[in-house]
Write a protein that holds these residues in place. Structure first.
Motif, PDB file in Angstrom:
ATOM      1  N   GLU A 146     -57.091  95.144  91.577  1.00 43.21           N
ATOM      2  CA  GLU A 146     -58.417  95.607  91.157  1.00 43.21           C
ATOM      3  C   GLU A 146     -58.988  94.776  90.018  1.00 43.21           C
ATOM      4  O   GLU A 146     -60.208  94.739  89.830  1.00 43.21           O
ATOM      5  N   GLN A 147     -58.129  94.092  89.265  1.00 44.98           N
ATOM      6  CA  GLN A 147     -58.604  93.290  88.135  1.00 44.98           C
ATOM      7  C   GLN A 147     -59.369  92.046  88.578  1.00 44.98           C
ATOM      8  O   GLN A 147     -60.121  91.464  87.783  1.00 44.98           O
ATOM      9  N   LEU A 148     -59.176  91.630  89.822  1.00 46.47           N
ATOM     10  CA  LEU A 148     -59.908  90.497  90.405  1.00 46.47           C
ATOM     11  C   LEU A 148     -59.849  89.237  89.537  1.00 46.47           C
ATOM     12  O   LEU A 148     -60.823  88.484  89.435  1.00 46.47           O
ATOM     13  N   GLY A 149     -58.711  89.038  88.913  1.00 50.67           N
ATOM     14  CA  GLY A 149     -58.527  87.823  88.127  1.00 50.67           C
ATOM     15  C   GLY A 149     -59.123  87.846  86.734  1.00 50.67           C
ATOM     16  O   GLY A 149     -59.010  86.857  85.999  1.00 50.67           O
ATOM     17  N   ARG A 168     -64.296 100.123  86.582  1.00 47.18           N
ATOM     18  CA  ARG A 168     -65.049  99.545  87.710  1.00 47.18           C
ATOM     19  C   ARG A 168     -66.276  98.801  87.210  1.00 47.18           C
ATOM     20  O   ARG A 168     -66.560  97.680  87.657  1.00 47.18           O
ATOM     21  N   LEU A 169     -67.003  99.409  86.275  1.00 44.53           N
ATOM     22  CA  LEU A 169     -68.195  98.748  85.738  1.00 44.53           C
ATOM     23  C   LEU A 169     -67.819  97.465  85.010  1.00 44.53           C
ATOM     24  O   LEU A 169     -68.507  96.439  85.153  1.00 44.53           O
ATOM     25  N   SER A 170     -66.743  97.490  84.243  1.00 43.34           N
ATOM     26  CA  SER A 170     -66.349  96.290  83.496  1.00 43.34           C
ATOM     27  C   SER A 170     -66.019  95.138  84.441  1.00 43.34           C
ATOM     28  O   SER A 170     -66.371  93.986  84.171  1.00 43.34           O
ATOM     29  N   ILE A 171     -65.367  95.445  85.554  1.00 44.64           N
ATOM     30  CA  ILE A 171     -65.042  94.403  86.531  1.00 44.64           C
ATOM     31  C   ILE A 171     -66.310  93.897  87.203  1.00 44.64           C
ATOM     32  O   ILE A 171     -66.484  92.690  87.432  1.00 44.64           O
ATOM     33  N   ASP A 172     -67.229  94.796  87.530  1.00 42.40           N
ATOM     34  CA  ASP A 172     -68.513  94.383  88.115  1.00 42.40           C
ATOM     35  C   ASP A 172     -69.236  93.414  87.189  1.00 42.40           C
ATOM     36  O   ASP A 172     -69.742  92.362  87.617  1.00 42.40           O
ATOM     37  N   LEU A 173     -69.304  93.746  85.907  1.00 46.51           N
ATOM     38  CA  LEU A 173     -70.014  92.899  84.947  1.00 46.51           C
ATOM     39  C   LEU A 173     -69.293  91.568  84.746  1.00 46.51           C
ATOM     40  O   LEU A 173     -69.923  90.503  84.699  1.00 46.51           O
ATOM     41  N   PRO A 225     -66.072 109.299  79.325  1.00 42.36           N
ATOM     42  CA  PRO A 225     -64.920 110.160  79.587  1.00 42.36           C
ATOM     43  C   PRO A 225     -64.010 109.596  80.667  1.00 42.36           C
ATOM     44  O   PRO A 225     -64.400 108.690  81.418  1.00 42.36           O
ATOM     45  N   THR A 226     -62.807 110.121  80.740  1.00 44.91           N
ATOM     46  CA  THR A 226     -61.856 109.700  81.753  1.00 44.91           C
ATOM     47  C   THR A 226     -62.441 109.888  83.149  1.00 44.91           C
ATOM     48  O   THR A 226     -63.109 110.886  83.428  1.00 44.91           O
ATOM     49  N   GLY A 227     -62.238 108.897  84.005  1.00 48.86           N
ATOM     50  CA  GLY A 227     -62.697 108.997  85.387  1.00 48.86           C
ATOM     51  C   GLY A 227     -64.140 108.629  85.634  1.00 48.86           C
ATOM     52  O   GLY A 227     -64.609 108.692  86.769  1.00 48.86           O
ATOM     53  N   LYS A 247     -77.573 100.398  91.847  1.00 51.70           N
ATOM     54  CA  LYS A 247     -78.918 100.562  91.292  1.00 51.70           C
ATOM     55  C   LYS A 247     -78.945 101.357  89.994  1.00 51.70           C
ATOM     56  O   LYS A 247     -79.737 101.062  89.093  1.00 51.70           O
ATOM     57  N   GLN A 248     -78.078 102.372  89.899  1.00 51.87           N
ATOM     58  CA  GLN A 248     -78.167 103.275  88.760  1.00 51.87           C
ATOM     59  C   GLN A 248     -77.163 102.975  87.650  1.00 51.87           C
ATOM     60  O   GLN A 248     -77.318 103.463  86.532  1.00 51.87           O
ATOM     61  N   VAL A 249     -76.135 102.180  87.960  1.00 55.43           N
ATOM     62  CA  VAL A 249     -75.108 101.895  86.956  1.00 55.43           C
ATOM     63  C   VAL A 249     -75.001 100.398  86.660  1.00 55.43           C
ATOM     64  O   VAL A 249     -75.169  99.965  85.516  1.00 55.43           O
ATOM     65  N   VAL A 250     -74.749  99.583  87.688  1.00 55.17           N
ATOM     66  CA  VAL A 250     -74.491  98.164  87.457  1.00 55.17           C
ATOM     67  C   VAL A 250     -75.741  97.429  86.968  1.00 55.17           C
ATOM     68  O   VAL A 250     -75.696  96.720  85.953  1.00 55.17           O
TER      69      VAL A 250
END
Length: 312
Positions: free
Chosen positions: A72-75, A34-39, A27-29, A296-299
């Motif tokens: 935020e896209q970090l390249g 954020r997760l996609s950038i982390d990965l 869902p939105t928000g 720990k719980q998401v990434v």
């Protein structure tokens, strides 16, 4: 067909495998971007992100539609983010399927990993189903069409989920933060410039924030008395309230669509981000504790799911 022809058909091991893609939905928000950038930045550095939010595909209203910023896209390469002219015809799910599939082919030709990221489940469905019928509606109405389980890609579905009461609290807080970050000023310029008259009302004109603030800006244009000024304040408060309510309703609808896909047999890997969002709402430890929970719980579980998927 001749028996010899059947015998010559490729075996399971030699037949061309479907292309692998990762789909981050929710869902939105809920933290999909954020997760996609982390990965993409920490674990799968050949990743490229394809936006599947049907409002963010249009140019303009970057704050209102909550587009991820360049900083935020970090390249990490992003596709279909602000790519289409909002004054033209609406981008249909069929058009999204065509353009996004071409981008996936291009990314795969460079040995990259496509990450499809966004909350528009109708776009995701149109993209990954093998035989997509634009006339069918698998999500809406009293008797929706059956969900197809035949996919044209080998998909790893990451479903970022947040308990709705907690997500609703966060979404209300996020609207306030968006207003603090310039959402109101962006919408004021949108109306002042007359751009609201040129965008397609069935496209970007439907973005949450645009119709809700319409009454307020109409009052501003015609105000010439103290009573009108007081009415403006009431109209502003009402617009903000409606934005918060409609955002929460959108999240609820998005979750119901995800549940429909899951119940139809789609293998969705659910990642529960609720505790991280509880921390954000309470302002725990200046964010340090929230970052630890998110890690720990998401990434970490998401990284392990994608790693296993790619190694299969």
């Amino acid at each position: 067909m001749e028996p010899s022809t059947i015998a010559a058909a490729p075996t399971t091991t030699t037949r061309r495998r479907k292309r692998k893609i990762v789909v981050i939905m929710g869902p939105t928000g809920a933290g999909k971007s954020r997760l996609s950038i982390d990965l993409a930045t920490r674990f799968f550095e050949n990743s490229e992100i394809i936006n599947s939010d049907k409002m963010q595909v249009y140019r303009g209203l970057d704050i209102t539609t909550n587009k991820i910023t360049m900083q935020e896209q970090l390249g990490v390469p992003h596709h279909l983010l602000g790519a289409f002219d909002p004054t033209k015809s609406v981008i249909t799910t069929s058009e999204f399927r065509k353009v996004a599939s071409e981008i996936i082919s291009d990314i795969k030709s460079r040995r990259g990993l496509p990450l499809v990221v966004g909350g528009s489940n109708s776009c995701i469905y149109s993209l990954v189903t093998k035989r997509y019928d634009p006339k069918s509606d698998v999500f809406n109405g009293p008797d929706p069409h059956p969900v197809s389980s035949e996919l044209r890609y080998e998909c790893c579905f990451i479903w970022v989920d947040v308990c709705l009461p907690v997500l609703n609290q966060y979404l209300s807080k996020r609207v306030d933060e968006m207003l603090d970050s310039g959402m109101f000023e962006e919408l004021a310029e949108f109306y002042r410039s007359g751009e609201h008259m040129t965008v397609n009302r069935s496209g970007l004109g439907q973005a949450i924030g645009v119709p809700e603030f319409e009454t307020y800006f109409r009052r501003m244009e015609s105000s010439d008395s103290e009573e009108d000024v007081m009415g403006q304040g009431e109209a502003y408060d009402e617009a903000v309230r409606r934005i918060k309510d409609n955002t929460c309703q959108l999240a609820k609808k998005q979750v119901s669509k995800i549940l429909r896909l899951r119940d139809a047999g789609w293998e969705l890997k659910r990642i529960d981000a609720t505790e991280a969002f509880r921390g954000v709402i309470s302002g725990e430890s200046g964010g340090a504790r929230v970052a630890e929970i998110w890690e720990k719980q998401v990434v970490e579980p998401s990284m392990k799911i994608v790693k296993h998927f790619l190694e299969e």
